[in-house]
Write a protein that holds these residues in place. Structure first.
Motif, PDB file in Angstrom:
ATOM      1  N   TYR A  36       0.825  -1.213   0.000  1.00 61.46           N
ATOM      2  CA  TYR A  36       0.000   0.000   0.000  1.00 61.46           C
ATOM      3  C   TYR A  36       0.857   1.260   0.000  1.00 61.46           C
ATOM      4  O   TYR A  36       0.542   2.229  -0.694  1.00 61.46           O
ATOM      5  N   GLY A  70      -7.461  -2.902   6.193  1.00 65.79           N
ATOM      6  CA  GLY A  70      -7.868  -1.503   6.331  1.00 65.79           C
ATOM      7  C   GLY A  70      -6.888  -0.721   7.194  1.00 65.79           C
ATOM      8  O   GLY A  70      -6.524   0.416   6.879  1.00 65.79           O
ATOM      9  N   ALA A  71      -6.440  -1.336   8.278  1.00 67.27           N
ATOM     10  CA  ALA A  71      -5.446  -0.686   9.142  1.00 67.27           C
ATOM     11  C   ALA A  71      -4.124  -0.503   8.401  1.00 67.27           C
ATOM     12  O   ALA A  71      -3.468   0.535   8.545  1.00 67.27           O
ATOM     13  N   GLN A  77      -4.593   2.416   5.962  1.00 69.56           N
ATOM     14  CA  GLN A  77      -4.602   3.711   6.651  1.00 69.56           C
ATOM     15  C   GLN A  77      -3.200   4.103   7.090  1.00 69.56           C
ATOM     16  O   GLN A  77      -2.795   5.256   6.937  1.00 69.56           O
ATOM     17  N   GLU A  78      -2.443   3.173   7.641  1.00 67.38           N
ATOM     18  CA  GLU A  78      -1.079   3.476   8.070  1.00 67.38           C
ATOM     19  C   GLU A  78      -0.224   3.905   6.880  1.00 67.38           C
ATOM     20  O   GLU A  78       0.546   4.861   6.969  1.00 67.38           O
ATOM     21  N   PHE A 137      -1.302   5.249   4.095  1.00 72.54           N
ATOM     22  CA  PHE A 137      -1.761   6.571   3.677  1.00 72.54           C
ATOM     23  C   PHE A 137      -1.210   7.662   4.606  1.00 72.54           C
ATOM     24  O   PHE A 137      -0.725   8.703   4.140  1.00 72.54           O
ATOM     25  N   LEU A 138      -1.261   7.436   5.907  1.00 71.64           N
ATOM     26  CA  LEU A 138      -0.753   8.436   6.854  1.00 71.64           C
ATOM     27  C   LEU A 138       0.748   8.667   6.658  1.00 71.64           C
ATOM     28  O   LEU A 138       1.220   9.802   6.743  1.00 71.64           O
ATOM     29  N   TYR A 187       1.060  10.692   3.516  1.00 72.54           N
ATOM     30  CA  TYR A 187       0.595  12.055   3.783  1.00 72.54           C
ATOM     31  C   TYR A 187       1.663  12.854   4.527  1.00 72.54           C
ATOM     32  O   TYR A 187       1.930  14.008   4.202  1.00 72.54           O
TER      33      TYR A 187
END
Length: 195
Positions: free
Chosen positions: A88, A154-155, A158-159, A161-162, A165
């Motif tokens: 990811y 999902g976790a 998100q990690e 993506f963060l 970001y």
């Protein structure tokens, strides 16, 4: 290095830095020192090239060698989570711009469907692994493999993506300890209860 390998290397770099929506097959052909028709000879279309990059140049769940019923369940899930985090983290910059363009997203989704690709594949594979562990008696019969797979992936997403970001495409990889923590959090509720 073969022509196919040169194309994949150039595509991986351009897709990472420019994204699927911005990188063109012409640019990829130029960067790999081939003609655009040669690129299409090897990959057929941009989506097949993208799938090849995702499968062959990025770490992913298919490269993890865990087997249902073998090894420590928590270690296996940590290995899968770590692979998902890396995948990811490296694929988000490639695919992010598609989300902002509904027409391109629709075309991409249709092409991925024709080629057997898409974001549902890792989820299905992960859930299948958990169902196999359940069939082997290592996970409670009351557990819900699809929900557990969704929670873990999902976790991971998100990690990733963060991290992207906060740091951009060159963000440091998520530490293995994070994957191990996720695995512990998912495994314990899944385990067969004594009695």
């Amino acid at each position: 290095m073969s022509t196919r390998e040169r194309i994949l290397d150039a595509a991986a770099e351009l897709l990472r830095t420019r994204g699927v929506a911005q990188a063109t097959t012409k640019e990829i052909a130029q960067a790999s020192a081939v003609s655009e028709p040669t690129l299409y000879k090897y990959f057929g279309d941009k989506e097949r090239l993208l799938l090849a990059v995702l499968e062959e140049r990025l770490p992913g769940l298919s490269r993890v060698s865990v087997r249902p019923g073998k090894g420590d369940l928590e270690d296996n899930l940590a290995e899968l989570a770590h692979a998902a985090l890396e995948f990811y983290q490296r694929s988000i910059p490639m695919l992010g711009a598609l989300l902002a363009d509904p027409q391109r997203m629709r075309a991409h989704r249709e092409a991925m469907s024709r080629h057997g690709g898409g974001p549902d594949r890792p989820l299905a594979a992960f859930a299948a692994y958990l169902r196999a562990e359940q069939a082997a008696g290592r996970i409670s019969p009351d557990a819900e493999p699809e929900a557990a797979a969704s929670l873990l992936l999902g976790a991971c997403f998100q990690e990733a993506f963060l991290r992207y970001y906060a740091h951009g495409p060159d963000a440091p990889a998520a530490p293995r300890a994070f994957a191990e923590s996720l695995a512990r959090s998912v495994v314990r509720p899944l385990l067969r209860r004594p009695g």
